[in-house]
Design a protein around this motif. Sequence first.
Motif, PDB file in Angstrom:
ATOM      1  N   ARG A 127       2.879  -7.033   5.990  1.00  0.00           N
ATOM      2  CA  ARG A 127       1.687  -6.859   4.766  1.00  0.00           C
ATOM      3  C   ARG A 127       2.320  -7.191   3.557  1.00  0.00           C
ATOM      4  O   ARG A 127       3.254  -6.930   3.099  1.00  0.00           O
ATOM      5  CB  ARG A 127       1.439  -5.559   4.537  1.00  0.00           C
ATOM      6  CG  ARG A 127       0.678  -4.664   5.837  1.00  0.00           C
ATOM      7  CD  ARG A 127       0.513  -3.200   5.587  1.00  0.00           C
ATOM      8  NE  ARG A 127       1.313  -2.470   5.127  1.00  0.00           N
ATOM      9  CZ  ARG A 127       2.345  -1.730   5.376  1.00  0.00           C
ATOM     10  NH1 ARG A 127       2.648  -1.971   6.602  1.00  0.00           N
ATOM     11  NH2 ARG A 127       3.064  -1.138   4.788  1.00  0.00           N
ATOM     12  N   GLU A 129       1.373  -8.093  -0.825  1.00  0.00           N
ATOM     13  CA  GLU A 129       0.502  -8.111  -1.747  1.00  0.00           C
ATOM     14  C   GLU A 129       0.826  -9.235  -2.837  1.00  0.00           C
ATOM     15  O   GLU A 129       2.078  -9.339  -2.924  1.00  0.00           O
ATOM     16  CB  GLU A 129       0.800  -6.718  -2.533  1.00  0.00           C
ATOM     17  CG  GLU A 129       0.224  -5.381  -1.910  1.00  0.00           C
ATOM     18  CD  GLU A 129       0.635  -4.338  -2.363  1.00  0.00           C
ATOM     19  OE1 GLU A 129       0.028  -4.039  -3.497  1.00  0.00           O
ATOM     20  OE2 GLU A 129       1.843  -3.943  -1.981  1.00  0.00           O
ATOM     21  N   GLY A 137      -2.809  -5.415  -6.735  1.00  0.00           N
ATOM     22  CA  GLY A 137      -2.275  -6.630  -5.796  1.00  0.00           C
ATOM     23  C   GLY A 137      -3.200  -6.688  -4.877  1.00  0.00           C
ATOM     24  O   GLY A 137      -4.044  -6.076  -4.030  1.00  0.00           O
ATOM     25  N   SER A 138      -3.497  -8.217  -4.628  1.00  0.00           N
ATOM     26  CA  SER A 138      -4.401  -8.554  -3.450  1.00  0.00           C
ATOM     27  C   SER A 138      -3.540  -8.818  -2.205  1.00  0.00           C
ATOM     28  O   SER A 138      -2.530  -9.058  -1.956  1.00  0.00           O
ATOM     29  CB  SER A 138      -4.799 -10.112  -3.860  1.00  0.00           C
ATOM     30  OG  SER A 138      -5.381 -10.283  -5.019  1.00  0.00           O
ATOM     31  N   PRO A 139      -4.301  -7.781  -1.156  1.00  0.00           N
ATOM     32  CA  PRO A 139      -3.633  -7.396   0.046  1.00  0.00           C
ATOM     33  C   PRO A 139      -3.878  -8.761   0.984  1.00  0.00           C
ATOM     34  O   PRO A 139      -4.920  -9.395   0.967  1.00  0.00           O
ATOM     35  CB  PRO A 139      -4.355  -6.487   0.657  1.00  0.00           C
ATOM     36  CG  PRO A 139      -5.779  -6.245  -0.087  1.00  0.00           C
ATOM     37  CD  PRO A 139      -5.422  -6.942  -1.188  1.00  0.00           C
TER      38      PRO A 139
END
Length: 176
Positions: A127, A129, A137-139
């Motif tokens: 995962r 970010e 944060g953009s995942p």
Amino acid sequence: MNGTDDLNGRGAPTGADDSGGEGLFGEEGCDAGEFDDGLLEEELRRAAAVLDPVPAELQQLAVDAYALHDLDARVAELTFDSLVDALPVRGAPAPRMLTFRAGEVTVDVEVTQDGLMGQVLPPQPARIEVLGGPRPGSPLTADDLGRFSADTPPSGPFALRLRTDADVVVTQWLRA
């Protein structure tokens, strides 16, 4: 008044006389070397809080930044940056290539005006970010081969936080 007199008419600068009267800050018998630093600091803090308060958004950013602090995270060192390490090429702007390393984990990232894509090595799901300033944060998700991508490029300073089964790795911050 003669040439040696100033505004107070006694020949000494205002507030700096040697007569034991008021000093520079309106205190009896106080000169610049005798005031209490702690008291002055406290006065300045109170004045700043009234005259120039910290915006609520900035306070929230500071709290969020502290919350992002992860004691178990390893910091990935930037080992290659095409802006610094590669030879310049004429023509269309080349994508920016970045390589980060933290122990056995390597992250290769390509940043273009269309977005970013990268790979975690050794290949593993993760995962990710994309951290960038005040926004959350953009995942992103890395597949089984460690590949990930985003449709929008980071704007301004950014960093990546990777969470694998075994590690949390945070890259250093860079400008896009």
